[in-house]
Scaffold this active site. Sequence first.
Site, PDB file in Angstrom:
ATOM      1  N   LYS A 112       0.829  -1.151   0.223  1.00 19.75           N
ATOM      2  CA  LYS A 112      -0.131   0.071   0.105  1.00 19.75           C
ATOM      3  C   LYS A 112       0.797   1.311   0.139  1.00 19.75           C
ATOM      4  O   LYS A 112       0.380   2.354  -0.493  1.00 19.75           O
ATOM      5  CB  LYS A 112      -1.127  -0.110   1.004  1.00 19.75           C
ATOM      6  CG  LYS A 112      -1.975  -1.084   0.807  1.00 19.75           C
ATOM      7  CD  LYS A 112      -2.953  -0.894   1.956  1.00 19.75           C
ATOM      8  CE  LYS A 112      -4.284  -2.005   1.684  1.00 19.75           C
ATOM      9  NZ  LYS A 112      -3.930  -3.486   1.822  1.00 19.75           N
TER      10      LYS A 112
HETATM   11  C1  LIG Z   1      -4.390  -4.505   1.152  1.00 14.42           C
HETATM   12  C2  LIG Z   1      -3.784  -5.780   1.166  1.00 14.42           C
HETATM   13  C3  LIG Z   1      -3.986  -6.781   0.204  1.00 14.42           C
HETATM   14  C4  LIG Z   1      -5.165  -6.920  -0.882  1.00 14.42           C
HETATM   15  O1  LIG Z   1      -5.247  -5.537  -1.409  1.00 14.42           O
HETATM   16  P1  LIG Z   1      -6.280  -5.318  -2.715  1.00 14.42           P
HETATM   17  O2  LIG Z   1      -6.678  -3.832  -2.661  1.00 14.42           O
HETATM   18  O3  LIG Z   1      -7.636  -6.046  -2.068  1.00 14.42           O
HETATM   19  O4  LIG Z   1      -6.025  -5.769  -4.005  1.00 14.42           O
HETATM   20  C5  LIG Z   1      -3.026  -7.955   0.107  1.00 14.42           C
HETATM   21  N1  LIG Z   1      -2.192  -8.107   1.064  1.00 14.42           N
HETATM   22  C6  LIG Z   1      -1.707  -7.043   1.656  1.00 14.42           C
HETATM   23  C7  LIG Z   1      -0.684  -7.306   2.640  1.00 14.42           C
HETATM   24  C8  LIG Z   1      -2.556  -5.891   1.988  1.00 14.42           C
HETATM   25  O5  LIG Z   1      -2.134  -5.013   2.917  1.00 14.42           O
END
Ligand SMILES: *Cc1c(COP(=O)(O)O)cnc(C)c1O
Length: 461
Positions: A112
């Site tokens: 993120k």
């Molecule tokens: C947010 C997150 C995901 C999922 O991301 P999407 O936006 O649903 O594709 C997967 N793994 C981690 C570690 C995350 O923080």
Amino acid sequence: MHYISTRGKSPALTFEQAMLTGLAPDGGLYVPEAVPTLTQAQIAAMAGQSYEEIAFTVMRPFIGETFTDDEFRELIANAYGGFGHAARAPLVQLAPNHFLLELFHGPTLAFKDFAMQLIGQMFQKALGRSGSRVTIVGATSGDTGSAAIEAFRGLSNVDVFILYPHGRVSEVQRRQMTTPVEDNVHAIAVDGDFDDCQARLKDMFNDHVFRDEVKLAGVNSINWGRVLAQVVYYFSSAVSLGAPHREVSFTVPTGNFGDIFAGYIAKQMGLPIADLVVATNQNDILHRTLQTGAYTKEGVTPSISPSMDIQVSSNFERVLFDAYGRDGATVAGQMDDLKSGSFTISQGAIGMLRDTFKSGRASEGETSAAITAYVQKHGELLCPHSAVGVHVAAPYLGHTPMITLATAHPAKFPAAVEAATGIHPPLPPRMADLYDRPERVTQVANDLGALQALVRDRISF
Ligand SMILES: *Cc1c(COP(=O)(O)O)cnc(C)c1O
């Protein structure tokens, strides 16, 4: 370049407006009116370039007049300068034709950061120009909140409030939210669960007087700016394996359909992607939908890959819009049906989705087994989300190189990793003192009035 709503009833916006607005007034999500394409020569020229240079080429066509070329280059440089790896998103080989794309070298050790760091820079630039301020409020089960705080800490035109469920985030996640020292950072422990945090957040946005008074803004995963930033690493990784002269495939651990949707955009821009594989944990609504053609909500069952414990996958609406030939009225009808728990996708639309995406799920046992196997056979310590990815990728491995996205550092989820391997994954040296830094947090009742009073009291205007 303009952005239109997936429900067809909101006016088209510029990139800047779409980014600052988040959700469209008709309840839809913004998508580009037309996805720009890159030529084969433009893609080929990325070979050997820095991540920042590739980011500029990929994102520039989407931002229109919002930033000049020089401004945009500077924002990109600021966004990724603090990453703990010079490649930003390095690729590691796991096995013949299977690669791991490490997206966890940002400041909070999850993918993120790629989107949030850039969004922070873009917000600050756009707001600074108009001399305005905003109050960002977000709800988190862990990763989004820490990434948002890291991205906005110390920026002068923004206050950032993150609501998290008291006692229900991991210690690493909590400390990442509570240890920044800047005055514009406000970590709020709500007496409730994640659904309570999200509900109070929605209440704040629905209180229009309050929303205008404090200039509320959101940076949740439906923000187009976040999707856009994630398109870049599909290009950087594919090019390093020979694209555009050679096809590659991707497996993407996902819950909210944000990361995999960015891969779909990369493909539309001209990147030769063979398979795009959706990887879910036991909360497998996306896998079930592709299998059955019916999108049916079930309760969330907590898993060891908690960032994918989702039952309403917001970004799925964006691909549904394309599957229905960009007919906003049909999408709006389906989202209306979802209020009663389920909608059924038409034959034509599900055909398009099945042509575009493959899918699979990993149970809790399969996820743990993958963590164990990859450390023993491949020497690679995976976080549980990345383990879901490699498990689901297995049947799709073949002659096309497969890139599985590693979405978090194993040290962010130490309990699950230690249970599967006996190894306690250490934090990277640059954050080894996380446990020694003093924490600063405000505990608040699960009550809209109390939360609003706190926000009013803390903001500096
Ligand atoms: C947010 C997150 C995901 C999922 O991301 P999407 O936006 O649903 O594709 C997967 N793994 C981690 C570690 C995350 O923080």
